[in-house]
Design a protein around this motif. Sequence first.
Motif, short mmCIF file in Angstrom:
data_model
loop_
_atom_site.label_atom_id
_atom_site.label_comp_id
_atom_site.label_asym_id
_atom_site.label_seq_id
_atom_site.Cartn_x
_atom_site.Cartn_y
_atom_site.Cartn_z
N LYS A 72 0.81 -1.22 0.00
CA LYS A 72 0.00 0.00 0.00
C LYS A 72 0.85 1.28 0.00
N LEU A 73 2.02 1.22 0.64
CA LEU A 73 2.85 2.40 0.84
C LEU A 73 3.23 3.14 -0.45
N PRO A 74 3.67 2.42 -1.50
CA PRO A 74 4.09 3.14 -2.71
C PRO A 74 2.99 4.00 -3.35
N GLU A 75 1.74 3.61 -3.17
CA GLU A 75 0.63 4.34 -3.79
C GLU A 75 -0.02 5.35 -2.84
N ALA A 76 0.32 5.30 -1.56
CA ALA A 76 -0.35 6.14 -0.56
C ALA A 76 0.12 7.59 -0.64
N ASN A 77 -0.81 8.51 -0.38
CA ASN A 77 -0.43 9.93 -0.33
C ASN A 77 0.04 10.27 1.08
N GLU A 78 0.63 11.45 1.21
CA GLU A 78 1.23 11.85 2.49
C GLU A 78 0.23 11.86 3.63
N GLU A 79 -0.98 12.33 3.41
CA GLU A 79 -1.98 12.40 4.48
C GLU A 79 -2.33 11.00 4.98
N THR A 80 -2.45 10.05 4.08
CA THR A 80 -2.74 8.66 4.46
C THR A 80 -1.59 8.09 5.28
N ILE A 81 -0.38 8.32 4.83
CA ILE A 81 0.82 7.82 5.53
C ILE A 81 0.90 8.41 6.94
#
Length: 117
Positions: A72-81
């Motif tokens: 999931k991490l490579p596609e996640a945006n900063e707010e999600t992370i």
Amino acid sequence: MLTVFSYPPCGTCQKAKKWLDAHDVPYEERHMVKEPPTREELKDLKEKSGLEWKKFFNTSGKKYREMGLKDKLPEANEETIIGWLSSDGMLIKRPIVTDGKTVTLGFKEAEFLDNWK
């Protein structure tokens, strides 16, 4: 004064605190599971560290694997992370040590010598 975000049972955190104690470096400890860094603190830590978000994750942790964050991490945006990291201290690489200007993640003696001696 340093702030050490740690998880007391963590062996790496114990090594880092032992090193700081042995070198008479004063610090304030913050239990990162009971009181994870806030969204704002995480943004500030990332900016000051100069590291990418992936480096902030405890990639060998059970929670990281359970959530499937590797995929999931490579596609996640900063707010999600930031949401993931601020919601569960077990997801965060530890310890995080900061003096408000410099940030280190994990424990590498050479890095501690360069930054905290």
